[in-house]
Enzyme design. Structure first.
Site: not given
Ligand code: FPP
Length: 269
Positions: A46, A63, A160
């Site tokens: 997150d 991201h 893994l």
């Molecule tokens: C949460 O942060 C993150 C996500 C919803 C997406 C996580 C995805 C990745 C790290 C990359 C994609 C994965 C792969 C396997 C290539 P948020 O956007 O909710 O952050 P915020 O809470 O600060 O708004």
């Protein structure tokens, strides 16, 4: 924070206990060995959006940086000999985000599975996707094909166990397991009395994997957000204020060290 952390060399035999040491605030030495490591780590990655916004950049930039952090954590999990790592990449609720953000995440996903697959395979990583890939919206056929290909290519790997939760919802997973069992009962394959916790767990996406020992959530939030609701029944929760793109090997080690010091009672005393 531990005063120092020293590691066994990378690539050391994963079957042999790897030791590193940390000094806790009381100055007592804590030895973290293979047997003190969690078998199964789950991570809610997150804070990508906030990380980008703090830099005056669009959320998608966060991201992208998040994928870099993920790469480091996967490599370190594999080097340490952790059995299973489950990461929350996209929930059934994440489709509510803007078209641009969903598009960027799906683009990153495709790029990741196209570029990284062979290296993960060489490292003996087995990839499983937890979630309903086939119910992804139209226009994501290339992503669906890449995800199926990644699972097929790595099916026999015993390194893994990397599980990527995508179009995933914990309650949905439980309801579907119940539905599958109900069908088996209706077909006369199983009696209701035969439905045990093990039989139930066998119908989840994580069938055959150890239950989650440690769940990490970055960015200071303390919610499960519909992630691995059944599998986390006795998981140790670790929260850090670090935003996901900044969550590196050192931050991960601190989480593992915190886990190693805990006294898990599983309801006992
Ligand atoms: C949460 O942060 C993150 C996500 C919803 C997406 C996580 C995805 C990745 C790290 C990359 C994609 C994965 C792969 C396997 C290539 P948020 O956007 O909710 O952050 P915020 O809470 O600060 O708004």
């Amino acid at each position: 924070m531990p005063a120092f952390l020293a590691y066994a060399p990378q690539g050391a035999d994963k079957g042999i206990a790897m030791a590193f040491f940390g000094k806790d605030e009381l100055g007592k030495q804590t030895e973290l060995r293979k047997e003190n490591l969690p078998r199964h780590v789950a991570i809610i990655m997150d804070g990508n959006g906030r990380w980008a916004q703090r830099r005056g950049m669009p959320r998608t930039f966060g991201h992208k940086a998040g994928v870099e952090a993920l790469r480091e954590i996967i490599r370190h999990s594999s080097d340490l000999g952790i059995e299973a790592l489950t990461i929350y990449a996209f929930s059934t609720e994440n489709w509510k985000r803007s078209v641009e953000e969903v598009g960027a995440l799906m683009g990153l996903l495709l790029e990741y599975f196209t570029k990284e697959l062979e290296e993960l395979h060489r490292e003996h990583v087995r990839i499983r996707i937890l979630g309903d890939i086939d119910a992804m919206p139209k226009g994501l056929e290339r992503q669906q094909a890449a995800l199926h290909a990644a699972m097929a290519r790595t099916r026999e790997n015993t390194g893994l166990q990397l599980n990527i939760a995508l179009n995933y919802g914990g309650r949905q997973e439980i309801v579907w397991a119940a539905r599958k069992l109900a069908k088996r009962v209706a077909a006369g394959e199983l009696s209701p009395e035969e439905i045990s916790m093990d039989v139930f767990a066998g119908e989840l996406y994580t069938s055959g994997l150890p239950e989650v020992d440690l769940i990490i959530r970055t960015s200071g939030e303390m919610r499960l957000s519909n992630f691995l609701l059944y599998q986390c029944a006795y998981a140790e929760f670790y929260k850090t204020d670090i935003l996901w793109p900044d969550f590196d090997q050192k931050a991960y080690d601190e989480a593992l060290l915190s886990y190693a010091k805990r006294n898990r009672r599983f309801g006992g005393v």
